[in-house]
Design a protein around this motif. Structure first.
Motif, PDB file in Angstrom:
ATOM      1  N   ASN A  40      34.866  40.729  38.171  1.00 32.41           N
ATOM      2  CA  ASN A  40      33.632  41.497  37.989  1.00 32.41           C
ATOM      3  C   ASN A  40      33.605  42.746  38.871  1.00 32.41           C
ATOM      4  N   THR A  41      34.120  42.616  40.088  1.00 30.30           N
ATOM      5  CA  THR A  41      34.129  43.759  41.003  1.00 30.30           C
ATOM      6  C   THR A  41      35.076  44.843  40.515  1.00 30.30           C
ATOM      7  N   ILE A  42      36.240  44.448  40.016  1.00 29.06           N
ATOM      8  CA  ILE A  42      37.193  45.420  39.482  1.00 29.06           C
ATOM      9  C   ILE A  42      36.578  46.173  38.299  1.00 29.06           C
ATOM     10  N   THR A  43      35.903  45.444  37.419  1.00 26.58           N
ATOM     11  CA  THR A  43      35.251  46.077  36.274  1.00 26.58           C
ATOM     12  C   THR A  43      34.152  47.031  36.717  1.00 26.58           C
ATOM     13  N   GLU A  44      33.334  46.562  37.666  1.00 24.40           N
ATOM     14  CA  GLU A  44      32.224  47.380  38.171  1.00 24.40           C
ATOM     15  C   GLU A  44      32.721  48.667  38.805  1.00 24.40           C
ATOM     16  N   VAL A  45      33.706  48.541  39.675  1.00 25.15           N
ATOM     17  CA  VAL A  45      34.232  49.717  40.374  1.00 25.15           C
ATOM     18  C   VAL A  45      34.944  50.648  39.396  1.00 25.15           C
ATOM     19  N   GLY A  46      35.641  50.068  38.435  1.00 30.51           N
ATOM     20  CA  GLY A  46      36.331  50.884  37.447  1.00 30.51           C
ATOM     21  C   GLY A  46      35.388  51.751  36.637  1.00 30.51           C
ATOM     22  N   ASN A  47      34.169  51.287  36.444  1.00 28.12           N
ATOM     23  CA  ASN A  47      33.168  52.019  35.674  1.00 28.12           C
ATOM     24  C   ASN A  47      32.330  52.973  36.525  1.00 28.12           C
ATOM     25  N   ASN A  48      32.570  52.984  37.821  1.00 29.91           N
ATOM     26  CA  ASN A  48      31.829  53.842  38.741  1.00 29.91           C
ATOM     27  C   ASN A  48      32.407  55.257  38.684  1.00 29.91           C
ATOM     28  N   THR A  49      31.578  56.220  38.264  1.00 22.98           N
ATOM     29  CA  THR A  49      32.070  57.592  38.095  1.00 22.98           C
ATOM     30  C   THR A  49      32.412  58.264  39.427  1.00 22.98           C
ATOM     31  N   GLU A  50      31.961  57.707  40.535  1.00 21.39           N
ATOM     32  CA  GLU A  50      32.273  58.279  41.840  1.00 21.39           C
ATOM     33  C   GLU A  50      33.680  57.901  42.308  1.00 21.39           C
ATOM     34  N   VAL A  51      34.271  56.902  41.656  1.00 15.92           N
ATOM     35  CA  VAL A  51      35.569  56.388  42.075  1.00 15.92           C
ATOM     36  C   VAL A  51      36.696  57.037  41.271  1.00 15.92           C
ATOM     37  N   LYS A  52      37.720  57.489  41.974  1.00 15.55           N
ATOM     38  CA  LYS A  52      38.891  58.073  41.315  1.00 15.55           C
ATOM     39  C   LYS A  52      40.107  57.146  41.367  1.00 15.55           C
ATOM     40  N   VAL A  53      40.203  56.325  42.396  1.00 10.97           N
ATOM     41  CA  VAL A  53      41.348  55.425  42.554  1.00 10.97           C
ATOM     42  C   VAL A  53      40.889  54.178  43.294  1.00 10.97           C
ATOM     43  N   ILE A  54      41.582  53.059  43.043  1.00 12.98           N
ATOM     44  CA  ILE A  54      41.215  51.763  43.629  1.00 12.98           C
ATOM     45  C   ILE A  54      42.384  51.207  44.436  1.00 12.98           C
ATOM     46  N   ILE A  55      42.081  50.684  45.615  1.00 10.72           N
ATOM     47  CA  ILE A  55      43.061  49.943  46.417  1.00 10.72           C
ATOM     48  C   ILE A  55      42.666  48.471  46.357  1.00 10.72           C
ATOM     49  N   LEU A  56      43.605  47.619  45.993  1.00 12.47           N
ATOM     50  CA  LEU A  56      43.356  46.174  45.962  1.00 12.47           C
ATOM     51  C   LEU A  56      44.141  45.518  47.081  1.00 12.47           C
ATOM     52  N   LYS A  57      43.444  44.751  47.905  1.00 13.84           N
ATOM     53  CA  LYS A  57      44.081  44.133  49.070  1.00 13.84           C
ATOM     54  C   LYS A  57      43.447  42.773  49.323  1.00 13.84           C
ATOM     55  N   SER A  58      44.033  42.025  50.250  1.00  6.84           N
ATOM     56  CA  SER A  58      43.436  40.764  50.686  1.00  6.84           C
ATOM     57  C   SER A  58      43.284  40.792  52.197  1.00  6.84           C
ATOM     58  N   GLY A  59      42.440  39.894  52.711  1.00  4.47           N
ATOM     59  CA  GLY A  59      42.209  39.820  54.141  1.00  4.47           C
ATOM     60  C   GLY A  59      43.332  39.066  54.843  1.00  4.47           C
ATOM     61  N   GLY A  60      43.348  39.149  56.155  1.00  3.81           N
ATOM     62  CA  GLY A  60      44.380  38.457  56.931  1.00  3.81           C
ATOM     63  C   GLY A  60      45.673  39.243  56.960  1.00  3.81           C
ATOM     64  N   ASP A  61      46.641  38.722  57.714  1.00  5.76           N
ATOM     65  CA  ASP A  61      47.889  39.473  57.882  1.00  5.76           C
ATOM     66  C   ASP A  61      49.148  38.679  57.555  1.00  5.76           C
ATOM     67  N   ARG A  62      49.005  37.475  56.989  1.00 10.13           N
ATOM     68  CA  ARG A  62      50.198  36.659  56.751  1.00 10.13           C
ATOM     69  C   ARG A  62      50.481  36.434  55.275  1.00 10.13           C
ATOM     70  N   THR A  63      49.428  36.250  54.472  1.00 10.77           N
ATOM     71  CA  THR A  63      49.608  35.917  53.068  1.00 10.77           C
ATOM     72  C   THR A  63      48.720  36.791  52.205  1.00 10.77           C
ATOM     73  N   PHE A  64      49.308  37.441  51.210  1.00 12.23           N
ATOM     74  CA  PHE A  64      48.490  38.210  50.272  1.00 12.23           C
ATOM     75  C   PHE A  64      47.675  37.271  49.405  1.00 12.23           C
ATOM     76  N   CYS A  65      48.342  36.280  48.800  1.00 13.65           N
ATOM     77  CA  CYS A  65      47.630  35.333  47.942  1.00 13.65           C
ATOM     78  C   CYS A  65      48.496  34.103  47.725  1.00 13.65           C
ATOM     79  N   ALA A  66      47.907  32.921  47.947  1.00  8.16           N
ATOM     80  CA  ALA A  66      48.623  31.660  47.768  1.00  8.16           C
ATOM     81  C   ALA A  66      48.476  31.102  46.360  1.00  8.16           C
ATOM     82  N   GLY A  67      47.848  31.857  45.469  1.00  6.22           N
ATOM     83  CA  GLY A  67      47.718  31.402  44.090  1.00  6.22           C
ATOM     84  C   GLY A  67      46.488  30.555  43.867  1.00  6.22           C
ATOM     85  N   ALA A  68      46.594  29.632  42.931  1.00  7.09           N
ATOM     86  CA  ALA A  68      45.453  28.799  42.544  1.00  7.09           C
ATOM     87  C   ALA A  68      45.022  27.876  43.683  1.00  7.09           C
TER      88      ALA A  68
END
Length: 249
Positions: free
Chosen positions: A36-64
């Motif tokens: 929902n956030t990606i869709t919302e930000v994508g439709n925001n006319t003030e936004v030109k580019v999106i950076i997608l990241k995760s918190g912490g410093d060891r793992t981007f994403c452990a999956g499900a």
């Protein structure tokens, strides 16, 4: 810390960050918020580019989320859960803005799919990847179209079959997942910011049209990924998978 999805918009750059205390694993509610956030930000006319990241410093994403996987007791519920990853990937491909992936550490399963669905991806040398789904009796059905599109059938099938192995970030770069690999998170963040700022100097309409071209041929993914989610939802109920998941308690 509690799980979250948050966004920040500054100078036409939107940064979307997700976090979960269990190595950034993704339960259904976080997947929904992320899509929902990606869709919302994508439709925001003030936004030109999106950076997608995760918190912490060891793992981007452990999956499900293993807790949610273990709680699935019905094929329809299973389909709904795996559709969470489908919804995130579909929101990324439909987003009219370029999405830069910032991959600071290891990424597993669905996380590899999310990284593959970014339009341009940079990582640290610690950002090894693994598709572990076959190891627990299912498979990377929902995310494999995104991975195959980014890395090719040969690379995707290699990591899908070799489900026990982490493949180094340098390998992922050679196969096209990562555009650049850096020695530290600090160096990664500096380059991601510099690159995003440079993209903001481009014509937004031109970038939007380019994104359409990049994702041409994926128009059937709403249906395709839903079908793949149903396969995973059925397989997660198998005796093999149930017994295997118990070992992760």
């Amino acid at each position: 810390m509690e799980a979250y999805v948050k966004k920040n918009i500054l100078n036409s750059i939107a940064t979307i960050e997700f976090f979960h205390p269990e190595q950034n694993s993704l339960p259904g509610n976080i997947l929904a918020q992320l899509a929902n956030t990606i869709t919302e930000v994508g439709n925001n006319t003030e936004v030109k580019v999106i950076i997608l990241k995760s918190g912490g410093d060891r793992t981007f994403c452990a999956g499900a989320s293993f807790k949610e996987l273990m709680a699935i007791n019905d094929a329809d519920i299973g389909k709904v859960f795996f559709s969470g990853f489908a919804n995130v990937i579909n929101s990324m491909r439909k987003c009219p803005k370029f999405i830069i992936g910032r991959i600071q550490g290891k990424t597993v399963g669905g996380g590899v799919g999310i990284a593959s669905a970014t339009d341009y991806c940079m990582a640290t040398q610690f950002a090894a990847i693994k598709l572990s789904e076959l190891n627990v009796g299912i498979g990377p059905f929902v995310v494999s179209p995104a991975i195959e599109r980014k890395m090719g059938t040969s690379a995707m099938s290699q990591i899908a079959i070799d489900a026990n192995t982490f493949y180094e970030a340098s390998w992922a770069r050679e196969k096209g997942l990562y555009a650049s690999v850096f020695e530290s998170i600090e160096a990664l963040d500096a380059e991601v910011q510099k690159f995003a700022e440079h993209l903001c100097t481009y014509n937004p309409e031109a970038m939007m049209e380019m994104k359409k071209i990049f994702w041409r041929g994926t128009e059937d993914w709403d249906n395709l990924l839903a079908e793949r989610a149903a396969i995973s939802g059925r397989l997660v109920l198998s005796d093999f998978t149930k017994e295997t998941l118990k070992k992760f308690k």
